[in-house]
Design an enzyme around this catalytic site. Structure first.
Site, mmCIF file in Angstrom:
data_model
loop_
_atom_site.group_PDB
_atom_site.id
_atom_site.type_symbol
_atom_site.label_atom_id
_atom_site.label_comp_id
_atom_site.label_asym_id
_atom_site.label_seq_id
_atom_site.Cartn_x
_atom_site.Cartn_y
_atom_site.Cartn_z
ATOM 1 N N LYS A 131 0.828 -1.204 0.000
ATOM 2 C CA LYS A 131 0.000 0.000 0.000
ATOM 3 C C LYS A 131 0.862 1.253 0.000
ATOM 4 O O LYS A 131 2.016 1.225 0.434
ATOM 5 C CB LYS A 131 -0.884 0.011 1.267
ATOM 6 C CG LYS A 131 -2.047 -0.953 1.256
ATOM 7 C CD LYS A 131 -2.874 -0.808 2.523
ATOM 8 C CE LYS A 131 -4.005 -1.822 2.594
ATOM 9 N NZ LYS A 131 -5.063 -1.617 1.590
ATOM 10 N N ARG A 146 -10.499 -11.391 1.878
ATOM 11 C CA ARG A 146 -11.414 -12.397 1.313
ATOM 12 C C ARG A 146 -10.777 -13.780 1.315
ATOM 13 O O ARG A 146 -11.472 -14.782 1.321
ATOM 14 C CB ARG A 146 -11.841 -11.955 -0.092
ATOM 15 C CG ARG A 146 -10.716 -11.828 -1.056
ATOM 16 C CD ARG A 146 -11.096 -11.024 -2.300
ATOM 17 N NE ARG A 146 -11.137 -9.584 -2.047
ATOM 18 C CZ ARG A 146 -11.504 -8.676 -2.948
ATOM 19 N NH1 ARG A 146 -11.900 -9.059 -4.145
ATOM 20 N NH2 ARG A 146 -11.504 -7.396 -2.657
HETATM 21 N N1 BES Z 1 -8.273 -3.730 4.255
HETATM 22 C C1 BES Z 1 -8.422 -3.346 2.898
HETATM 23 C C2 BES Z 1 -9.711 -2.624 2.626
HETATM 24 C C3 BES Z 1 -9.824 -1.221 3.079
HETATM 25 C C4 BES Z 1 -8.999 -0.245 2.543
HETATM 26 C C5 BES Z 1 -10.795 -0.878 3.970
HETATM 27 C C6 BES Z 1 -9.135 1.058 2.943
HETATM 28 C C7 BES Z 1 -10.936 0.413 4.359
HETATM 29 C C8 BES Z 1 -10.097 1.386 3.846
HETATM 30 C C9 BES Z 1 -8.401 -4.561 2.008
HETATM 31 O O1 BES Z 1 -7.623 -5.618 2.432
HETATM 32 C C10 BES Z 1 -7.869 -4.097 0.702
HETATM 33 O O2 BES Z 1 -6.752 -3.691 0.651
HETATM 34 N N2 BES Z 1 -8.679 -4.186 -0.333
HETATM 35 C C11 BES Z 1 -8.302 -3.742 -1.617
HETATM 36 C C12 BES Z 1 -8.798 -4.775 -2.617
HETATM 37 C C13 BES Z 1 -8.269 -4.597 -3.998
HETATM 38 C C14 BES Z 1 -6.797 -4.903 -4.042
HETATM 39 C C15 BES Z 1 -9.031 -5.518 -4.906
HETATM 40 C C16 BES Z 1 -8.932 -2.394 -1.894
HETATM 41 O O3 BES Z 1 -10.067 -2.176 -1.491
HETATM 42 O O4 BES Z 1 -8.257 -1.547 -2.480
HETATM 43 MN MN MN Z 2 -5.599 -5.438 1.851
#
Ligand code: BES
Ligand code: MN
Ligand code: ZN
Length: 468
Positions: free
Chosen positions: A247, A321
């Site tokens: 990230k 997931r």
């Molecule tokens: N934990 C995050 C989701 C999230 C991000 C919740 C920011 C609240 C605020 C999750 O694990 C994630 O990173 N999801 C990605 C999925 C994508 C790579 C398909 C996302 O939402 O960007």
């Molecule tokens: Mn994630």
């Protein structure tokens, strides 16, 4: 643990009790009656109009508090114009005893108490001067008890989320679950590290194996086996770096909250157990830290899953997931009457609905309207979203049964469709919660938040599980 609520008869006789009057704009001066001329002048000089959330501390002649006026605004009742406002008053009052002596009929004592309790929350674990919250006097034991139980569960949930990841790793999160189990006589079992492979939880293992503290599946069980069987499942990523698909700094900044789903499960579990609801309860926490190391799982790896589906890793940041998939399969194996999962699953949920309105998905239609109504009644709302089958194609992989991320369209929906593959035909609800208040607002202090759990608790208490 602090006292937030107390029964009138339990207030020490030498303690002063401050009165609070919750006022409507039109008629409050007449309604209040008995105001002195200086008090009326004071109200006018301060421009107190009883607008929603407006507060005025009215002095007596000696300068002490005579009464506290709190504006309820006009009579339309809505999310923002509801007892949720009282949290802003509670958050500024000094410690002591407070009593509501008049209020609008639509503002129930129960909700006033709940939002009082939510408003006084402070995450003070790492702070030297720990504030003593103001105590609200409730009319009877039932309100005092239930409100205390609900608010305590929500405070604990918030604090789990707020605790920094160096003190809330996989081991500490399991220990927090153990504390809950001990408090209510639930049994806890865990499968840790390489045991996950022997017991066939390959996706939980893959996500968590790079971290210093090993991943784990924690199971809690409570209640009479003859009761309707409810299984709660929570995403417990104690920190989400994104993995090799790392990230950005901004994106990672609040990822201590990525165990929020597990915190939601424990909060709802506490409410159910404290109220001794007639439920045969199982909880699964899918716990891992999504870290980077030489043995981290990679984009393009193909994982096996407990369900038997092969999963191509499209993005290591779509880790929630994966851990949930294996936990949901395990949950479904026991054929419960209902599975509910909570997860801080997608950024896309926030794009769709913002931080305070969690998307909610279900593979059954029947319970939905009652549950949504409970969300409205409890001022704890969420929004019904579709498991739109055509978008399953976004998850197709050329070399595996499915991939774990579906691109930029409908990200909350494709994540929910991914999870659905692991529950079979078991009745199931999925809440994609943000678990976080980005700013301070009434009853919602900035930081960790537990969402939709009060609504679900009341729905369960009113027989929701049987009515499905
Ligand atoms: N934990 C995050 C989701 C999230 C991000 C919740 C920011 C609240 C605020 C999750 O694990 C994630 O990173 N999801 C990605 C999925 C994508 C790579 C398909 C996302 O939402 O960007
Ligand atoms: Mn994630
Ligand atoms: Zn995550």
């Amino acid at each position: 643990m602090s006292t937030f609520f107390i029964e009138k008869k339990a207030v020490p006789t030498d303690e002063a009790v401050n009165s609070i009057r919750i006022c409507r704009p039109d008629s409050f001066v007449d309604d209040l009656g008995g105001l002195t001329e200086p008090q009326i002048n004071f109200i006018n000089a301060q421009k107190f109009l009883a607008e929603a959330g407006q507060t005025l501390i009215l002095p007596a002649e000696d300068g002490k508090i005579s009464t506290i006026l709190f504006g309820a605004g006009k009579s339309e009742y809505s999310y923002t114009n509801s007892p949720i406002l009282i949290g802003s008053l509670a958050s500024i009052l000094k410690s002591g005893y407070y009593e509501i002596v008049s209020k609008p009929d639509t503002w129930t004592e129960e909700l006033i108490a709940i939002f009082w309790g939510l408003g006084v929350y402070k995450f003070d674990k790492y702070i030297k001067d720990q504030p003593v919250p103001p105590v609200l006097i409730c009319s009877n034991e039932a309100v005092t008890q239930e409100s205390t139980n609900i608010v305590t569960a929500l405070h604990r949930g918030r604090s789990l989320i707020n605790t920094p990841p160096n003190d809330m790793g996989p081991v500490a999160l399991q220990q927090s679950a153990q504390d809950v189990a001990d408090r209510f006589g639930a049994t806890l079992n865990s499968i840790v590290g390489d045991e996950l492979l022997q017991h066939n939880y390959p996706m939980i293992h893959a996500v968590g194996r790079a971290a210093a503290e090993p991943p784990r599946l924690v199971e809690l069980k409570w209640g009479n086996q003859d009761n309707p069987k409810l299984t709660l499942v929570g995403k417990g990523i104690t920190f989400d770096s994104g993995g090799l698909d790392i990230k950005s700094a901004a994106g990672m900044r609040i990822m201590k909250k990525d165990m929020g789903g597990a915190a939601h499960v424990l909060a709802l579990g506490e409410m159910i157990m404290a109220a001794n609801l007639p439920i045969n309860l199982t909880m699964y926490l899918a716990i891992a830290e999504n870290a980077i190391s030489a043995n981290a799982f990679r984009p393009s790896d193909v994982l096996s899953s407990r369900e038997g589906l092969s999963i191509e890793v499209d993005n290591t940041d779509a880790e929630g997931r994966l851990v949930l998939g294996d936990a949901l399969t395990k949950a479904a194996e026991a054929n419960p009457d209902l599975i509910i999962d909570f997860a801080t699953l997608t950024g896309a949920a926030r794009v769709a609905l913002g931080p305070t309105l969690p998307p909610f998905f279900s593979n059954r239609d029947e319970p939905v309207s009652n549950l949504l109504q409970s969300g409205t009644d409890q001022v704890d709302p969420f929004w019904h979203m579709p498991l739109w089958k055509p978008y399953l194609s976004l998850l197709s992989s050329p070399i595996a049964d499915m991939k774990n991320a579906g691109g930029s369209f409908a990200g909350a929906v494709t994540a929910a469709l991914f999870l659905q593959k692991f529950v079979g035909d078991t009745p199931w609800m999925h809440f994609d919660v943000y678990g976080w208040n980005p700013t301070n607002s009434p009853s919602k202090p900035k930081g960790g938040e537990i969402m939709s759990v009060r609504a679900i608790y009341h729905w369960l208490k009113n027989g929701g599980l049987k009515a499905r």
